[in-house]
Design a protein around this motif. Structure first.
Motif, PDB file in Angstrom:
ATOM      1  N   PHE A  57      29.010 111.215 -42.129  1.00 25.27           N
ATOM      2  CA  PHE A  57      27.642 111.274 -42.374  1.00 25.27           C
ATOM      3  C   PHE A  57      26.984 111.529 -40.610  1.00 25.27           C
ATOM      4  N   GLU A  58      27.960 110.858 -38.940  1.00 32.57           N
ATOM      5  CA  GLU A  58      27.116 111.082 -38.056  1.00 32.57           C
ATOM      6  C   GLU A  58      28.732 111.722 -37.760  1.00 32.57           C
ATOM      7  N   HIS A  59      29.069 112.257 -37.938  1.00 34.50           N
ATOM      8  CA  HIS A  59      30.333 113.721 -37.065  1.00 34.50           C
ATOM      9  C   HIS A  59      29.993 115.207 -37.602  1.00 34.50           C
ATOM     10  N   HIS A  60      29.547 114.878 -38.582  1.00 35.54           N
ATOM     11  CA  HIS A  60      29.566 116.223 -40.118  1.00 35.54           C
ATOM     12  C   HIS A  60      28.418 116.560 -41.057  1.00 35.54           C
ATOM     13  N   ASP A  61      28.142 117.809 -40.596  1.00 38.19           N
ATOM     14  CA  ASP A  61      26.700 117.889 -41.681  1.00 38.19           C
ATOM     15  C   ASP A  61      27.392 118.816 -42.865  1.00 38.19           C
ATOM     16  N   THR A  62      27.356 117.386 -43.281  1.00 38.48           N
ATOM     17  CA  THR A  62      27.865 117.181 -45.285  1.00 38.48           C
ATOM     18  C   THR A  62      27.373 118.375 -45.998  1.00 38.48           C
ATOM     19  N   ALA A  63      27.607 118.765 -46.880  1.00 36.14           N
ATOM     20  CA  ALA A  63      27.238 119.568 -47.971  1.00 36.14           C
ATOM     21  C   ALA A  63      26.591 118.864 -48.996  1.00 36.14           C
ATOM     22  N   HIS A  64      26.303 119.236 -49.588  1.00 37.24           N
ATOM     23  CA  HIS A  64      25.458 118.486 -51.367  1.00 37.24           C
ATOM     24  C   HIS A  64      26.348 119.302 -52.328  1.00 37.24           C
ATOM     25  N   TYR A  65      26.584 117.443 -53.484  1.00 36.86           N
ATOM     26  CA  TYR A  65      26.825 117.977 -54.272  1.00 36.86           C
ATOM     27  C   TYR A  65      25.907 117.952 -55.505  1.00 36.86           C
ATOM     28  N   VAL A  66      26.897 119.068 -56.409  1.00 33.45           N
ATOM     29  CA  VAL A  66      25.977 119.652 -57.747  1.00 33.45           C
ATOM     30  C   VAL A  66      26.959 118.926 -58.187  1.00 33.45           C
ATOM     31  N   SER A  67      26.483 118.206 -59.770  1.00 35.14           N
ATOM     32  CA  SER A  67      27.089 118.067 -60.645  1.00 35.14           C
ATOM     33  C   SER A  67      27.083 117.756 -62.111  1.00 35.14           C
ATOM     34  N   ALA A 125      40.091 119.506 -57.524  1.00 30.79           N
ATOM     35  CA  ALA A 125      39.919 120.726 -59.363  1.00 30.79           C
ATOM     36  C   ALA A 125      40.341 121.788 -58.684  1.00 30.79           C
ATOM     37  N   GLN A 126      41.570 121.987 -58.008  1.00 31.29           N
ATOM     38  CA  GLN A 126      41.892 123.726 -57.973  1.00 31.29           C
ATOM     39  C   GLN A 126      42.896 124.587 -58.417  1.00 31.29           C
ATOM     40  N   PHE A 127      42.887 123.515 -59.677  1.00 28.47           N
ATOM     41  CA  PHE A 127      44.086 124.058 -61.217  1.00 28.47           C
ATOM     42  C   PHE A 127      44.620 125.534 -59.927  1.00 28.47           C
ATOM     43  N   HIS A 128      45.545 124.805 -59.650  1.00 30.66           N
ATOM     44  CA  HIS A 128      47.014 125.848 -58.887  1.00 30.66           C
ATOM     45  C   HIS A 128      47.089 126.990 -59.683  1.00 30.66           C
ATOM     46  N   GLY A 129      47.428 128.198 -59.245  1.00 31.81           N
ATOM     47  CA  GLY A 129      47.885 128.887 -59.853  1.00 31.81           C
ATOM     48  C   GLY A 129      46.696 129.678 -61.525  1.00 31.81           C
ATOM     49  N   ARG A 130      45.601 128.705 -61.539  1.00 28.60           N
ATOM     50  CA  ARG A 130      44.944 129.472 -62.884  1.00 28.60           C
ATOM     51  C   ARG A 130      43.347 129.950 -62.383  1.00 28.60           C
ATOM     52  N   PRO A 131      43.417 130.512 -61.236  1.00 30.26           N
ATOM     53  CA  PRO A 131      42.113 130.597 -61.026  1.00 30.26           C
ATOM     54  C   PRO A 131      41.242 131.307 -62.082  1.00 30.26           C
ATOM     55  N   GLU A 132      41.431 131.491 -63.018  1.00 23.28           N
ATOM     56  CA  GLU A 132      39.946 131.612 -64.018  1.00 23.28           C
ATOM     57  C   GLU A 132      39.445 130.098 -64.608  1.00 23.28           C
ATOM     58  N   LEU A 133      40.240 129.396 -63.716  1.00 24.05           N
ATOM     59  CA  LEU A 133      39.541 127.946 -64.658  1.00 24.05           C
ATOM     60  C   LEU A 133      38.833 127.219 -63.112  1.00 24.05           C
ATOM     61  N   VAL A 134      39.082 127.877 -62.052  1.00 25.55           N
ATOM     62  CA  VAL A 134      38.340 127.520 -61.294  1.00 25.55           C
ATOM     63  C   VAL A 134      37.180 127.982 -61.102  1.00 25.55           C
ATOM     64  N   GLU A 135      36.824 129.361 -61.120  1.00 29.79           N
ATOM     65  CA  GLU A 135      35.902 130.282 -61.359  1.00 29.79           C
ATOM     66  C   GLU A 135      35.150 129.926 -62.573  1.00 29.79           C
ATOM     67  N   GLN A 136      35.990 129.277 -63.636  1.00 31.65           N
ATOM     68  CA  GLN A 136      34.808 128.775 -65.485  1.00 31.65           C
ATOM     69  C   GLN A 136      34.449 127.109 -64.291  1.00 31.65           C
ATOM     70  N   MET A 137      34.808 126.362 -63.457  1.00 33.11           N
ATOM     71  CA  MET A 137      34.234 125.119 -63.319  1.00 33.11           C
ATOM     72  C   MET A 137      32.715 125.694 -62.220  1.00 33.11           C
ATOM     73  N   SER A 138      32.859 126.814 -61.726  1.00 31.61           N
ATOM     74  CA  SER A 138      31.962 127.386 -60.539  1.00 31.61           C
ATOM     75  C   SER A 138      30.980 127.459 -61.536  1.00 31.61           C
ATOM     76  N   ASN A 139      31.518 128.636 -62.562  1.00 30.51           N
ATOM     77  CA  ASN A 139      30.009 128.943 -63.321  1.00 30.51           C
ATOM     78  C   ASN A 139      29.186 128.225 -64.232  1.00 30.51           C
ATOM     79  N   GLU A 140      30.334 127.381 -64.726  1.00 27.02           N
ATOM     80  CA  GLU A 140      29.263 126.055 -65.105  1.00 27.02           C
ATOM     81  C   GLU A 140      28.237 125.301 -64.256  1.00 27.02           C
ATOM     82  N   LEU A 141      29.120 125.157 -62.677  1.00 30.87           N
ATOM     83  CA  LEU A 141      28.252 123.864 -62.124  1.00 30.87           C
ATOM     84  C   LEU A 141      26.675 125.028 -61.228  1.00 30.87           C
ATOM     85  N   ARG A 142      27.270 126.508 -61.027  1.00 31.37           N
ATOM     86  CA  ARG A 142      26.000 127.519 -60.888  1.00 31.37           C
ATOM     87  C   ARG A 142      24.525 126.406 -61.021  1.00 31.37           C
TER      88      ARG A 142
END
Length: 145
Positions: A57-67, A125-142
């Motif tokens: 926290f002292e050295h980085h401008d950290t991103a915010h969680y959405v869960s 949650a990188q789902f290597h080789g399965r970009p559709e799963l990354v997009e599905q999770m991202s959309n759910e969080l969006r």
């Protein structure tokens, strides 16, 4: 068994991160609680968790969680496992960064009426080789933005 209390504990953890409150985060763990970070780092004990998180926290401008909590399962009246998915929104941005989507697993225990974290694990949650799963999770969080 109170699912709401376990979900509240998890939300307190994310709020502490989002507010850059290392002490607040560490205090949510049991004295010998364990945190496994996104990069695989393993930290054991409240004081070590604090010592690990404070410099971030002292050295980085950290991103915010959405869960989104996916489920809470009770192993007994005093032990629960919470599973959630989470994304991060970088400072100055308004969208989830799919490269840092994660699965959160939290094991909590209740002692004398108070819930505390025994283990918090942050798994990419990188789902290597399965970009559709990354997009599905991202959309759910969006949907939560």
């Amino acid at each position: 068994m109170n699912e709401r209390q376990v979900k509240d504990l998890y939300q307190q953890l994310l709020n502490a991160w989002n507010n850059k409150d290392a002490r607040g985060m560490a205090d949510l763990f049991t004295e010998d609680g364990e945190q496994i970070g996104f990069d695989g780092s393993q930290v054991i004990g409240q004081s070590e968790i604090y010592a690990h998180i404070a410099p971030i926290f002292e050295h980085h401008d950290t991103a915010h969680y959405v869960s989104k909590v996916k489920n809470v399962r009770f192993l007994s009246d005093n032990i629960a496992i919470l599973r959630a998915i989470a994304g991060m929104v970088a400072p100055g941005q308004s969208d989830i960064n799919p490269n840092v989507n994660t699965h959160h697993t939290m094991i909590a225990t209740r002692t004398e009426g108070n819930w505390r974290i025994v283990l918090f694990q942050n798994t990419p949650a990188q789902f290597h080789g399965r970009p559709e799963l990354v997009e599905q999770m991202s959309n759910e969080l969006r949907e939560l933005l």
